[in-house]
Motif scaffolding. Sequence first.
Motif, PDB file in Angstrom:
ATOM      1  N   GLY A  19      30.607  47.474  42.073  1.00 45.33           N
ATOM      2  CA  GLY A  19      30.773  46.078  41.531  1.00 45.33           C
ATOM      3  C   GLY A  19      29.741  45.137  41.703  1.00 45.33           C
ATOM      4  O   GLY A  19      28.806  45.610  42.450  1.00 45.33           O
ATOM      5  N   LEU A  50      32.210  47.402  37.646  1.00 49.28           N
ATOM      6  CA  LEU A  50      32.689  46.180  37.130  1.00 49.28           C
ATOM      7  C   LEU A  50      31.956  45.107  37.384  1.00 49.28           C
ATOM      8  O   LEU A  50      31.576  44.922  38.511  1.00 49.28           O
ATOM      9  CB  LEU A  50      34.291  46.193  37.997  1.00 49.28           C
ATOM     10  CG  LEU A  50      35.094  47.462  37.744  1.00 49.28           C
ATOM     11  CD1 LEU A  50      36.191  47.422  38.659  1.00 49.28           C
ATOM     12  CD2 LEU A  50      35.626  47.418  36.051  1.00 49.28           C
ATOM     13  N   ASN A  94      31.825  40.891  37.803  1.00 49.96           N
ATOM     14  CA  ASN A  94      32.582  39.973  37.724  1.00 49.96           C
ATOM     15  C   ASN A  94      31.981  38.744  37.229  1.00 49.96           C
ATOM     16  O   ASN A  94      30.827  38.454  37.760  1.00 49.96           O
ATOM     17  CB  ASN A  94      33.042  39.630  39.039  1.00 49.96           C
ATOM     18  CG  ASN A  94      33.828  38.468  39.396  1.00 49.96           C
ATOM     19  OD1 ASN A  94      34.539  37.888  38.366  1.00 49.96           O
ATOM     20  ND2 ASN A  94      33.822  37.742  40.533  1.00 49.96           N
ATOM     21  N   THR A 110      41.620  50.247  35.359  1.00 48.19           N
ATOM     22  CA  THR A 110      40.927  51.157  36.180  1.00 48.19           C
ATOM     23  C   THR A 110      41.513  52.605  36.349  1.00 48.19           C
ATOM     24  O   THR A 110      40.943  53.371  36.351  1.00 48.19           O
ATOM     25  CB  THR A 110      41.048  50.541  37.581  1.00 48.19           C
ATOM     26  OG1 THR A 110      42.268  50.143  38.210  1.00 48.19           O
ATOM     27  CG2 THR A 110      40.013  49.294  37.697  1.00 48.19           C
ATOM     28  N   ILE A 150      37.980  44.072  42.547  1.00 47.43           N
ATOM     29  CA  ILE A 150      36.928  44.860  42.531  1.00 47.43           C
ATOM     30  C   ILE A 150      36.249  45.610  43.769  1.00 47.43           C
ATOM     31  O   ILE A 150      36.119  46.609  43.772  1.00 47.43           O
ATOM     32  CB  ILE A 150      35.847  44.108  41.449  1.00 47.43           C
ATOM     33  CG1 ILE A 150      36.132  43.847  40.348  1.00 47.43           C
ATOM     34  CG2 ILE A 150      34.568  44.881  41.733  1.00 47.43           C
ATOM     35  CD1 ILE A 150      35.181  43.127  39.413  1.00 47.43           C
TER      36      ILE A 150
END
Length: 326
Positions: A71, A45, A47, A21, A58
């Motif tokens: 996220g 991002l 997951n 990041t 995140i």
Amino acid sequence: MKTIYLVIPCYNEEAVLPETTKRLTELMSDLRQQGMITPQSRIVLVNDGSKDRTWEMIEEYYRTQPQFFEGICLSRNQGHQNALLAGMMTVKDRCDAVISLDADLQDDINAIREMIAKFEEGFDVVYGVRSARKTDSAFKRMTAQGFYKLMHLMGAEVVYNHADYRLMSRRALEGLAEYREVNLFLRGIVPMIGYPSTTVYYERAKRFAGESKYPLKKMLGFAMQGITSLSVKPIRMITSLGVTIFLVSMAMIIYCLIRHFTGYTVAGWTSTAISVWAIGGLQLFAVGVIGEYIGKIYLETKQRPKYFVQTYLSDRKDDNGDFTHR
Ligand code: UDP
Ligand code: MG
């Protein structure tokens, strides 16, 4: 200036996320300052059902730097390909193009600049291709090369040495969304969409932290998935084998009969030998024919899109439809 989203699937990546990041936000601010991307561009991002602190991290990135991060949390682990797809499909309507990359930044992020430049030139798909595999272990290199060879042999066309590091324009993503098959093998499907595409080269680095989520077993499964989801060539091979053996059996029948009539045989040999050959060949041939139909059914059930219109030249001014989607 374009709105670019970076989509990153993350599975148990708590070890690499801080560094990843950091590097990506640096790159993003550079690109923004140089006016290459809009301030609406984001790093997404995804997951993929991680069992470690990945999602908490995140959430934290989103809370502290919403100008950079978004996220997405999947309900459970669905695998790299599905996580990637989930990310791309979730954001495709909010951006001009998506760049997909791995959380471990093995793919050189400096190629992103070039990808965006190619996109501005008018390419819909920009493949990131590894120019060298110096940093991979000899074993990984061999298995990876074997993978591409096998794929090619089995009729699954994939871009050589290209993993899932690529830029896709919005209309290419919309094309991808039309592929409704469950067994989705992105590297094979993306070239099928068409539209202008090009490649950029980069050197692949080592994973700087954490472990590979693709051990050999998963790689083999991945190759299998790629082949069986893209091509019916293995079935074709059975058919060819059946035809070959059937032809051989014909020759053997003639040979057996000659032996029989010239009297060089023991009683019962001719009929036994002939039936073994003829029935064997016939069976394999029949299985192949049935396989052909199953292959057809298989491809039909995928309901793949038949075409995408790239340009529509028309001088009618009574509708202002933008047929090129750009
Ligand atoms: N990944 C995922 N779900 C999985 C396995 C992997 O989202 O079930 C992600 C992983 O977090 C990484 C990317 O897929 O961002 C590629 O994985 P990895 O780097 O372990 O593969 P390798 O580079 O060794 O082929
Ligand atoms: Mg990796």
